[in-house]
Design a protein around this motif. Sequence first.
Motif, mmCIF file in Angstrom:
data_model
loop_
_atom_site.group_PDB
_atom_site.id
_atom_site.type_symbol
_atom_site.label_atom_id
_atom_site.label_comp_id
_atom_site.label_asym_id
_atom_site.label_seq_id
_atom_site.Cartn_x
_atom_site.Cartn_y
_atom_site.Cartn_z
ATOM 1 N N ALA A 149 112.411 -32.313 10.897
ATOM 2 C CA ALA A 149 112.177 -32.803 9.492
ATOM 3 C C ALA A 149 113.310 -32.752 8.628
ATOM 4 O O ALA A 149 113.158 -33.125 7.443
ATOM 5 C CB ALA A 149 111.027 -32.236 9.037
ATOM 6 N N ASN A 150 114.588 -32.207 8.932
ATOM 7 C CA ASN A 150 115.628 -32.065 8.373
ATOM 8 C C ASN A 150 115.367 -31.388 7.008
ATOM 9 O O ASN A 150 115.757 -31.553 6.011
ATOM 10 C CB ASN A 150 116.501 -33.408 7.870
ATOM 11 N N MET A 151 114.477 -30.291 7.158
ATOM 12 C CA MET A 151 113.865 -29.283 6.029
ATOM 13 C C MET A 151 114.507 -27.775 6.142
ATOM 14 O O MET A 151 114.255 -27.559 7.497
ATOM 15 C CB MET A 151 112.817 -29.595 5.826
ATOM 16 N N ASN A 152 114.390 -27.078 5.131
ATOM 17 C CA ASN A 152 114.433 -25.660 5.587
ATOM 18 C C ASN A 152 113.021 -25.299 5.567
ATOM 19 O O ASN A 152 112.144 -26.053 5.306
ATOM 20 C CB ASN A 152 115.149 -24.895 4.361
ATOM 21 N N VAL A 153 112.661 -23.971 6.034
ATOM 22 C CA VAL A 153 111.314 -23.874 6.241
ATOM 23 C C VAL A 153 110.547 -23.677 4.988
ATOM 24 O O VAL A 153 109.150 -24.058 5.028
ATOM 25 C CB VAL A 153 111.293 -22.184 6.846
ATOM 26 N N ALA A 154 111.106 -23.158 3.892
ATOM 27 C CA ALA A 154 110.433 -23.120 2.556
ATOM 28 C C ALA A 154 110.080 -24.505 2.132
ATOM 29 O O ALA A 154 108.717 -24.794 1.888
ATOM 30 C CB ALA A 154 111.269 -22.245 1.746
ATOM 31 N N ASP A 155 110.943 -25.510 2.180
ATOM 32 C CA ASP A 155 110.554 -26.826 1.684
ATOM 33 C C ASP A 155 109.430 -27.630 2.704
ATOM 34 O O ASP A 155 108.696 -28.278 2.145
ATOM 35 C CB ASP A 155 111.868 -27.696 1.805
ATOM 36 N N TYR A 156 109.766 -27.127 3.799
ATOM 37 C CA TYR A 156 108.968 -27.630 4.994
ATOM 38 C C TYR A 156 107.356 -27.081 4.777
ATOM 39 O O TYR A 156 106.355 -27.807 4.597
ATOM 40 C CB TYR A 156 109.134 -27.356 6.367
ATOM 41 N N THR A 157 107.274 -25.887 4.438
ATOM 42 C CA THR A 157 105.876 -25.159 4.327
ATOM 43 C C THR A 157 105.441 -25.818 2.792
ATOM 44 O O THR A 157 104.085 -26.040 2.862
ATOM 45 C CB THR A 157 106.119 -23.594 3.872
ATOM 46 N N ARG A 158 106.228 -25.827 1.789
ATOM 47 C CA ARG A 158 105.694 -26.424 0.377
ATOM 48 C C ARG A 158 105.230 -27.960 0.757
ATOM 49 O O ARG A 158 104.101 -28.312 0.002
ATOM 50 C CB ARG A 158 106.711 -26.520 -0.527
ATOM 51 N N SER A 159 105.751 -28.608 1.615
ATOM 52 C CA SER A 159 105.370 -30.128 1.855
ATOM 53 C C SER A 159 104.043 -30.085 2.394
ATOM 54 O O SER A 159 103.289 -30.888 2.275
ATOM 55 C CB SER A 159 106.501 -30.709 2.691
ATOM 56 N N LEU A 160 103.817 -29.100 3.619
ATOM 57 C CA LEU A 160 102.605 -29.019 4.283
ATOM 58 C C LEU A 160 101.532 -28.770 3.239
ATOM 59 O O LEU A 160 100.471 -29.266 3.339
ATOM 60 C CB LEU A 160 102.731 -28.021 5.329
ATOM 61 N N ILE A 161 101.752 -27.785 2.250
ATOM 62 C CA ILE A 161 100.871 -27.190 1.398
ATOM 63 C C ILE A 161 100.444 -28.419 0.436
ATOM 64 O O ILE A 161 99.239 -28.653 0.111
ATOM 65 C CB ILE A 161 101.205 -26.138 0.573
ATOM 66 N N ALA A 162 101.460 -29.025 -0.198
ATOM 67 C CA ALA A 162 101.252 -30.025 -1.077
ATOM 68 C C ALA A 162 100.668 -31.353 -0.605
ATOM 69 O O ALA A 162 99.785 -32.025 -1.195
ATOM 70 C CB ALA A 162 102.617 -30.260 -1.822
ATOM 71 N N GLU A 163 100.933 -31.628 0.635
ATOM 72 C CA GLU A 163 100.609 -33.141 1.171
ATOM 73 C C GLU A 163 99.872 -33.066 2.501
ATOM 74 O O GLU A 163 99.295 -34.152 2.879
ATOM 75 C CB GLU A 163 102.038 -33.924 1.080
ATOM 76 N N GLY A 164 99.716 -31.893 3.046
ATOM 77 C CA GLY A 164 98.878 -31.947 4.181
ATOM 78 C C GLY A 164 99.718 -32.150 5.540
ATOM 79 O O GLY A 164 99.278 -31.633 6.628
ATOM 80 N N ASP A 165 100.697 -33.153 5.510
ATOM 81 C CA ASP A 165 101.244 -33.433 6.794
ATOM 82 C C ASP A 165 102.844 -33.598 6.271
ATOM 83 O O ASP A 165 103.098 -33.901 5.223
ATOM 84 C CB ASP A 165 101.104 -34.938 7.325
ATOM 85 N N VAL A 166 103.944 -33.198 7.192
ATOM 86 C CA VAL A 166 105.228 -33.721 7.044
ATOM 87 C C VAL A 166 105.472 -34.874 8.142
ATOM 88 O O VAL A 166 105.213 -34.547 9.362
ATOM 89 C CB VAL A 166 106.110 -32.603 7.195
ATOM 90 N N ILE A 167 105.860 -35.890 7.645
ATOM 91 C CA ILE A 167 106.184 -37.141 8.604
ATOM 92 C C ILE A 167 107.736 -37.264 8.823
ATOM 93 O O ILE A 167 108.310 -37.360 7.747
ATOM 94 C CB ILE A 167 105.545 -38.353 8.013
ATOM 95 N N TYR A 168 108.371 -36.982 9.907
ATOM 96 C CA TYR A 168 109.352 -37.170 10.301
ATOM 97 C C TYR A 168 109.893 -38.589 10.442
ATOM 98 O O TYR A 168 109.284 -39.301 11.446
ATOM 99 C CB TYR A 168 109.946 -36.454 11.284
#
Length: 121
Positions: free
Chosen positions: A33-52
């Motif tokens: 997803a071209n993200m660091n682990v912290a940003d990726y985890t925050r995105s999962l928490i806030a939005e439920g999915d991370v779409i690459y």
Amino acid sequence: MENINKDNRKSKVLHVRLSDSEYQSLLLKANIANMNVADYTRSLIAEGDVIYVDKKEIRELNFQLRQIGNNINQIARYINYRRIKDDVPHQEIFTIKDSLKIIAYMTQKTLDAFNVRKHRK
């Protein structure tokens, strides 16, 4: 403005225990997803999915759309040339219009699919 900064301040720490395979999976997904682990985890928490979204696919779609635009310009020049020389057969114009409608439909379907993936975050 000061309240906004206080709300965005990241003062809480989350500790999570993961197995080696879970951790490797998390690292891989964040990397994809071209993200660091912290940003990726925050995105999962806030939005439920991370779409690459593969930028390569978008570049390919843009390239194809430019090619279609070039083809349309060539068709327009041809029709204008034929109009000057003689009448363009009506069937030829209808065939071109039908082809353009198909291209527009296919392009819209592709963009709609992209937007659904993009907004599903």
